[in-house]
Motif scaffolding. Structure first.
Motif, PDB file in Angstrom:
ATOM      1  N   VAL A  15       0.866  -1.180   0.000  1.00  0.00           N
ATOM      2  CA  VAL A  15       0.000   0.000   0.000  1.00  0.00           C
ATOM      3  C   VAL A  15       0.899   1.225   0.000  1.00  0.00           C
ATOM      4  O   VAL A  15       1.821   1.325   0.820  1.00  0.00           O
ATOM      5  CB  VAL A  15      -0.920   0.003   1.237  1.00  0.00           C
ATOM      6  N   GLU A  16       0.674   2.146  -0.906  1.00  0.00           N
ATOM      7  CA  GLU A  16       1.480   3.364  -0.976  1.00  0.00           C
ATOM      8  C   GLU A  16       1.196   4.232   0.250  1.00  0.00           C
ATOM      9  O   GLU A  16       0.054   4.622   0.514  1.00  0.00           O
ATOM     10  CB  GLU A  16       1.154   4.134  -2.257  1.00  0.00           C
ATOM     11  N   ALA A  17       2.261   4.523   1.034  1.00  0.00           N
ATOM     12  CA  ALA A  17       2.085   5.258   2.287  1.00  0.00           C
ATOM     13  C   ALA A  17       1.487   6.637   2.073  1.00  0.00           C
ATOM     14  O   ALA A  17       0.744   7.146   2.927  1.00  0.00           O
ATOM     15  CB  ALA A  17       3.426   5.370   3.019  1.00  0.00           C
ATOM     16  N   ASP A  18       1.807   7.261   0.951  1.00  0.00           N
ATOM     17  CA  ASP A  18       1.311   8.615   0.691  1.00  0.00           C
ATOM     18  C   ASP A  18       0.005   8.626  -0.087  1.00  0.00           C
ATOM     19  O   ASP A  18      -0.534   9.695  -0.391  1.00  0.00           O
ATOM     20  CB  ASP A  18       2.378   9.414  -0.065  1.00  0.00           C
ATOM     21  N   ALA A  19      -0.472   7.453  -0.453  1.00  0.00           N
ATOM     22  CA  ALA A  19      -1.758   7.335  -1.168  1.00  0.00           C
ATOM     23  C   ALA A  19      -2.313   5.953  -0.866  1.00  0.00           C
ATOM     24  O   ALA A  19      -2.223   5.039  -1.680  1.00  0.00           O
ATOM     25  CB  ALA A  19      -1.568   7.534  -2.668  1.00  0.00           C
TER      26      ALA A  19
END
Length: 646
Positions: free
Chosen positions: A288-292
């Protein structure tokens, strides 16, 4: 949820556990609770291991290495036949995802406590799994299967995908063999290393290359399926705190995850499991993309129980091993209970974070686990930690009503954990528990790298005082030794104790203060645990920090100081030394080759980890070892003569 053998689904009287260490002990514990006879298997290196004694019976299956024992399907099957086992529980790791073992069980009429052949074959191959789940609507990371490609073609495809890339074995798991490639020039070396590690760990050198997500979080979903078509998601785990793709701390539930994203993860995990008619315990892993966080990518499915399953057990109240047995015996899954609170698990490794996380081996002089929390341990006092297996020696799991409480309880438990005789990462784990980004939930898989390098740990006054007690208390003193003792006496004054000196593993001399016992307090020895190993070194632990201190006599101190004064300034050590005990698995140069400073010379493998020895300066190489040699820590493995340049 508690299950009993009175449940009609339970038909097993004897189960063989085809694994070792804390894994085997964990499974044996559930078998004993359920009244099922347990059979352990062991290698020559594990003949006296705790899991062997705790089982109802045990069978030797081969030599010390995993390839000679725990990875031998024929040996495991023979042990099952000899012991009368109706089922085999493979644990996690080794043969837990082996199609060969599942097929052998089916042929012998023995139940394999794991999924069916279809799931093992599809999900056991990362490349095939990517294609399969993608066809069932599960999002995947851009990448490709490198099977059958030569390095030139792989380079072309990699350039098309773009860098950075992650190279990883198609078989296996646990982060073994994974290599990050940031430029095309790094690709060839990464491919060679990944293939070598994959072959050694999984007997399969097939590789997959994927785009590296910039700031990823690693979140996995615990799934369970039964033979009646039910597939459940029992919640997610945050496994983001890792180093070199090896998990260090895990927690449940995931941190600050929006409910909509959580539902997407649950649905995708169930869809992946249903697509292979999954039966048993499994884990579907996502990036999972931490910023999205709404960007979710499937990376793999582990067709087995996971090392970190205790955090799910803590928040659900379920015994996942008992559920595995229920499902394997044909039982139907019950409705899952609601989750409660938060759980955090820390993996205690036999390694030195301050020396680049190099593995540590030796005899455990003292293992004193904390009370009030769950501890799944592979060792006890007197256990041998060898270089043949994974360096994880224990798991400490804390539960609380909320995340902050669970982290505080874990930190306090780690402070009470004592391991003497091998180096551990306990002090580092404590620093993670209190790190500002960890406590705030700002996580990504690169967080630990931002904390490196770690400064050397120094002994506290109490640690030195406790160590000094073991040096200063001889049974008797011969006349010839009087000048070497630390005691003095003068008429009309109390005895005076001279300082006691030690050499640390960082080659630093540390000394106690004069009359250290008095200044540290009479109870100093109770505040810092200490023990002496077979080589005379003193291991001392306080608040989770453990150090090895080697006593230095006055003469030794003097000689070291004289040597330091006479050492030529700027002189380079021409020798490359083994950073740890292990096996030479690769020679990167030939005898007489001319190398540059920093070039890899040889690679040493221990505890499923591979470390290169680098050239100390420019020059011509003289090799001191061959592939397959066993080496000691600090043993010379190569010499670089002269200052020649290419």
């Amino acid at each position: 949820m508690t299950l009993h053998t009175a449940d009609p689904a339970f038909v097993f009287e004897t189960v063989l556990v085809a694994n070792r260490g804390e894994i085997a002990r964990r499974i044996i514990r559930s078998l004993r609770t359920l009244g099922i006879r347990s059979i352990a298997v062991f290698s020559d290196a594990d003949a006296d291991a705790p899991h062997v004694r705790e089982a109802d019976d045990a069978v030797r299956i081969g030599g010390a290495s995993a390839a000679e024992s725990y990875l031998k399907v024929d040996a495991v099957m023979e042990a099952a036949r000899r012991s009368g086992a109706q089922a085999i529980h493979p644990g996690y790791g080794f043969l837990s995802e082996s199609v060969s073992l599942a097929e052998a069980c089916a042929a012998a009429g023995i139940v394999f406590i794991g999924p069916g052949r279809e799931a093992l074959q599809i999900m056991g191959d990362k490349a095939r799994a990517r294609e399969h789940v993608s066809a069932h609507g599960v999002p995947v990371v851009p990448g490709f299967d490198a099977t059958g490609m030569d390095d030139a073609l792989i380079r072309l495809r990699a350039d098309e995908i773009g860098y950075p890339l992650l190279v990883k074995p198609s078989a296996g798991g646990g982060g073994k063999g994974m290599e990050v490639v940031r430029t095309g020039d790094e690709l060839a070396q990464a491919l060679a290393t990944a293939r070598r590690v994959a072959t050694a760990a999984f007997d399969d050198d097939a590789l997959v290359l994927e785009r590296l997500v910039r700031r990823p979080r690693h979140i996995e979903v615990q799934v369970f399926g039964d033979a009646h078509g039910t597939v459940l998601a029992l919640g997610e785990r945050e496994c983001t705190l890792q180093r070199r793709h090896q998990k260090v701390m895990e927690e449940a539930p995931a941190v600050r995850l929006p409910s909509a994203v959580r539902e997407r993860l649950m649905d995708a995990a169930v869809a992946a499991a249903r697509s292979v008619h999954y039966v048993g315990a499994g884990t579907v892993e996502f990036l999972v993309e931490a910023d999205a966080v709404d960007e979710v990518h499937f990376i793999e499915m582990n067709t087995r129980l996971q090392v970190e399953h205790p955090v799910t057990e803590q928040v659900t109240g379920l015994d996942l091993v008992a559920l595995q047995l229920l499902v394997a015996a044909g039982g139907a899954l019950p409705a899952p209970p609601p989750a409660r609170g938060h759980a955090v698990e820390a993996r205690v490794y036999a390694e030195s974070p301050e020396r680049g996380f190099l593995p540590s081996t030796g005899t455990v002089l003292l293992f004193d686990p904390p009370r009030g929390v769950r501890v799944d341990a592979a060792v006890e006092s007197g256990s041998e930690v060898t270089g043949f297996y994974d360096p994880m020696i224990a798991k400490i799991i804390a539960h609380g009503p909320d995340r902050a409480t669970a982290l505080r309880r874990l930190d306090a438990a780690l402070a009470r954990t004592v391991v003497l005789g091998v180096e551990t990462n306990i002090a580092f784990l404590r620093s993670l528990c209190t790190h500002a980004r960890v406590t705030s939930g700002d996580l990504d898989t690169g967080l630990i790298e931002t904390m490196l390098p770690l400064p050397p740990r120094r002994p506290s006054p109490r640690m030195l005082a406790s160590a000094a007690v073991l040096v200063e208390a001889p049974d008797d003193v011969r006349v010839g030794e009087l000048w070497g003792t630390a005691q003095g006496w003068r008429m009309g004054t109390p005895p005076v104790r001279a300082s006691v000196a030690f050499l640390t593993d960082d080659d630093e001399i540390v000394e106690t203060a004069p009359d250290a016992n008095a200044t540290a307090g009479a109870d100093a020895a109770t505040d810092a645990e200490a023990a002496v190993d077979a080589d005379g070194a003193i291991w001392v632990s306080e608040n989770g920090t453990t150090l090895r201190l080697r006593p230095l006599s006055r003469r030794a101190r003097l000689l070291r100081r004289l040597a330091a004064q006479t050492t030529t300034t700027g002189a380079d050590d021409p020798t490359g030394h083994a950073p740890m005990p292990g096996t030479v698995v690769a020679l990167h140069v030939a005898e007489g080759d001319v190398v540059r400073e920093g070039d890899p010379l040889v690679s040493i493998e221990a505890m499923k980890m591979e470390h290169p020895v680098l050239a100390p300066h420019d020059g011509a190489v003289h090799l001191l070892v061959a592939v397959g040699d066993q080496v000691r820590r600090e043993q010379p493995v190569a010499r670089v003569d002269g200052q020649e340049t290419a």
